[in-house]
Write an enzyme that holds these catalytic residues in place. Sequence first.
Site, PDB file in Angstrom:
ATOM      1  CE  LYS A 162       0.608  25.649   5.618  1.00 42.69           C
ATOM      2  NZ  LYS A 162       0.667  26.299   6.946  1.00 42.69           N
ATOM      3  CB  SER A 190       0.812  26.692  11.601  1.00 43.65           C
ATOM      4  OG  SER A 190      -0.352  26.250  12.252  1.00 43.65           O
ATOM      5  CB  SER A 220      -1.355  23.923   9.422  1.00 44.69           C
ATOM      6  OG  SER A 220      -0.769  25.165   9.048  1.00 44.69           O
TER       7      SER A 220
END
Length: 494
Positions: free
Chosen positions: A79, A184, A160
């Site tokens: 990420k 998230s 997210s």
Amino acid sequence: MTDLTELTVAELRDGIRAGDFTAVEAAEAFNANVAAADALNAFIVKTPEIALKAAALVDADRAAGKDLGVMGGVPIGMKDLFATRGVQTTAASHILEGFTPEYESTVSHNLWSAGATMLGKLNLDQFAMGSSNETSYFGNVTSPWRKAGGGNEAMSPGGSSGGSSTAVAARLAPAATGTDTGGSIRQPAAFAGICGIKPTYGRCSRWGVVAFASSLDQAGPMARTVRDCAIMLGAMAGFDPKDSTSLDEPVPDWEAALNADLKGKRVGIAREYRMDGMDAEIEASWEQGKQMLRDAGAEIVDVSLPHTKYALPGYYIIAPAEASSNLARYDGVRYGLRDLPEGAGLQDMYAATRAAGFGDEVKRRVLIGTYVLSAGFYDAYYTQAQKVRALVARDFERAWEHCDLILAPTTPSASFPLGSKDDDPIGMYLNDVFAVPASLAGLPAMSVPVDVNADGLPLGLQIIGKPLDEQAVLDAGLALEQRAGFTARAEKWW
């Protein structure tokens, strides 16, 4: 040869150790899938050469008889919130575009030390602020899932960590890192039909992770199976003296201890999670989950978490408040974007840089956070929200007197079409209604896919555990996984 991109983390690791295929072959297979999936927009930066170079070192170590590590040769997605030495790290924001760290986050360092290799940096909601992956400066991620019956609407991968969930679901990576501030990891995992676990706050170091809300942010793994999450979490976790919130606790071998027999375990069902207007299919999957855990030997008991209804508003005061403080460092002086209008002074540069660099959702949360921290409103909002947080944590402490785990829906609905909530930020925030309480209390929590709805979209259930009891959470997740037998996957259109 078997299609290597269909293998799990465990299967890839064991196959490389056994010499069934090489780490380079695995990296090449996933690199090819990544290169062919631009329509999903899951990656901000692709690093095929880094993956191949690291894989070659793993193969050399195997040839020399060296230990390959718990993730030896497994390629993963990172990420783009984790600092990676020599590779652009943006938090999906224009204000950090072009920023290349000279250091490595502790979590990514731990993964490389365990033998993992990096396929690239994954897209996300800007600064991890969002529930649909539509706030990224680099464009939204599109879920690999489509509605059944010919529906062709582009669906949200969740947020997210939407780039992470999409990459794993679309077989672009066998696993990926995520971060969870208020859901998230768990919410995008549920939307994409994969597993994801947020460990106890402090299990994984926050050092080198771009901060959103420091008292809530926690890194965790996302993968296709519970076992894969256990393997990857073991590689990520550990005490870090560079992080003052890091827990100085031993890291168990969660994979070796996995056990789907829940005999003697009590699983709580919180009555406050049964909300008016709940999606009937979500409620039905919850009932199925209760029966699955009974079949695994668990006793189902009713518990109460009376302050649940205050958790979401409390979270959306605390998280923006911490964000407004954390994001003050992006001023155009030290790194990242600098917007310096001709003849402008220092304050003008600050304002111009932030106006150009931050997206609308980031600005919204910074404004909310600054407001609730201001002199006239601090006690009325921020202090009250912290009291709510303490009450939510106390609710869980009292619940543990009656149960060992809690079963709940992960999300109030399945994935929704991109753009469908653009004009309803409150509706977007409600996506985290079931995930936020565990975040406020710092508890381990995991989402596991159990079914699909009438539209053929995945539905996930959430297991919440006691502090530092990731083993019980993973065991219950394994019990759900085995009994649900979830094999649905997105039909390839990209």
